[in-house]
Design a protein around this motif. Sequence first.
Motif, PDB file in Angstrom:
ATOM      1  N   ARG A   1       0.767  -1.353  -0.114  1.00  0.00           N
ATOM      2  CA  ARG A   1       0.118  -0.074   0.215  1.00  0.00           C
ATOM      3  C   ARG A   1       0.863   1.374  -0.199  1.00  0.00           C
ATOM      4  O   ARG A   1       0.566   2.219  -0.697  1.00  0.00           O
ATOM      5  N   TRP A   2       1.932   1.252   0.756  1.00  0.00           N
ATOM      6  CA  TRP A   2       2.850   2.473   0.698  1.00  0.00           C
ATOM      7  C   TRP A   2       3.431   2.726  -0.816  1.00  0.00           C
ATOM      8  O   TRP A   2       3.467   3.867  -1.107  1.00  0.00           O
ATOM      9  N   TRP A   3       3.537   1.824  -1.614  1.00  0.00           N
ATOM     10  CA  TRP A   3       4.053   2.019  -2.874  1.00  0.00           C
ATOM     11  C   TRP A   3       2.842   2.404  -3.802  1.00  0.00           C
ATOM     12  O   TRP A   3       3.137   3.442  -4.567  1.00  0.00           O
ATOM     13  N   VAL A   4       1.751   1.946  -3.416  1.00  0.00           N
ATOM     14  CA  VAL A   4       0.499   2.576  -4.150  1.00  0.00           C
ATOM     15  C   VAL A   4       0.357   3.784  -4.028  1.00  0.00           C
ATOM     16  O   VAL A   4       0.104   4.940  -4.719  1.00  0.00           O
ATOM     17  N   TRP A   5       0.453   4.447  -2.343  1.00  0.00           N
ATOM     18  CA  TRP A   5       0.098   5.703  -2.261  1.00  0.00           C
ATOM     19  C   TRP A   5       1.323   6.565  -2.719  1.00  0.00           C
ATOM     20  O   TRP A   5       0.917   7.710  -3.360  1.00  0.00           O
ATOM     21  N   THR A   6       2.557   6.119  -2.688  1.00  0.00           N
ATOM     22  CA  THR A   6       3.442   6.885  -3.275  1.00  0.00           C
ATOM     23  C   THR A   6       3.498   7.327  -4.681  1.00  0.00           C
ATOM     24  O   THR A   6       3.535   8.187  -5.297  1.00  0.00           O
ATOM     25  N   PHE A   7       2.932   6.219  -5.368  1.00  0.00           N
ATOM     26  CA  PHE A   7       2.682   6.335  -6.839  1.00  0.00           C
ATOM     27  C   PHE A   7       1.835   7.594  -7.069  1.00  0.00           C
ATOM     28  O   PHE A   7       1.818   8.275  -8.112  1.00  0.00           O
TER      29      PHE A   7
END
Length: 287
Positions: free
Chosen positions: A31-37
Amino acid sequence: MSENHIDELSGVETTGHEWDGIRELNNPLPRWWVWTFYMTIMWSIGYAIAYPAIPMITSATKGYLGYSTRADLQQDLDLAKVSQTKFHDLIAAKTVQEIDSDPTLREFAIAGGASAFKVNCAPCHGSGASGGPGYPNLNDDDWLWGGDLDAIQTTIAHGIRFDTDTDTHASEMPAFAEILDSTQTRQAAAYVWGLTNTPPDPTLAEDGKQVFLDNCAACHGEDAKGKADMGAPDLADAIWLKARGEDAIIRQVTSPKHGVMPAWTGRLGDTTVKELTIFVHSLGGGM
């Protein structure tokens, strides 16, 4: 409703997709990667609004902040020109000796002269000022018309054998094919070559000394070290402008070649000529 398939090796649930017996594991991105994107997308939208970013047919969007790297560059260039103006004014008002004795002005003049040299002088004298066949090396101490500051300035300003400048250096070596016979020419060439090398025929060289004194010493001097006020080269060193060897000397004595250098004052102006003078003098060969 059937249960989702679990991969036996990894123990991870599959997506239900299968190709040729190969199943796709259901491994979603963290999820952290998705929100960073998502944040990078929002950042790009904000950047496109604030700064020039979207290309148009003939230009690009200006951006809310109106920022321009070209405007920044132009501002820097304008500031540089303003700071340079005072140095150019000082150089224009001073002699080359005064410029050379002022460390700050000398440094500025060398930088400006180096730039002007690359654009105007390097095609003949080379990017490193080392010259070539027919073009003098400006790094050594062998000067046709003198190597002090005044002499260099005069040469750059008025050129050599440049017809449209009345103050240009003008001297020409006569064609000795009309004065000396072939034997005398070979004798003179052997003598000149023998000044810095071992001549193939020492007797021929010995006989050539008198030929030289009778016909060449008036310009090159009895010691063959040349005369700067006449543009007559020093023949007693190991530096050759046109070519090396007795055959080359015979060709030059028989039918001499005369170089031409433009007068640069009219093209570059007096200030740039002074900068070039200081630069050439700084190369190491100036007297």
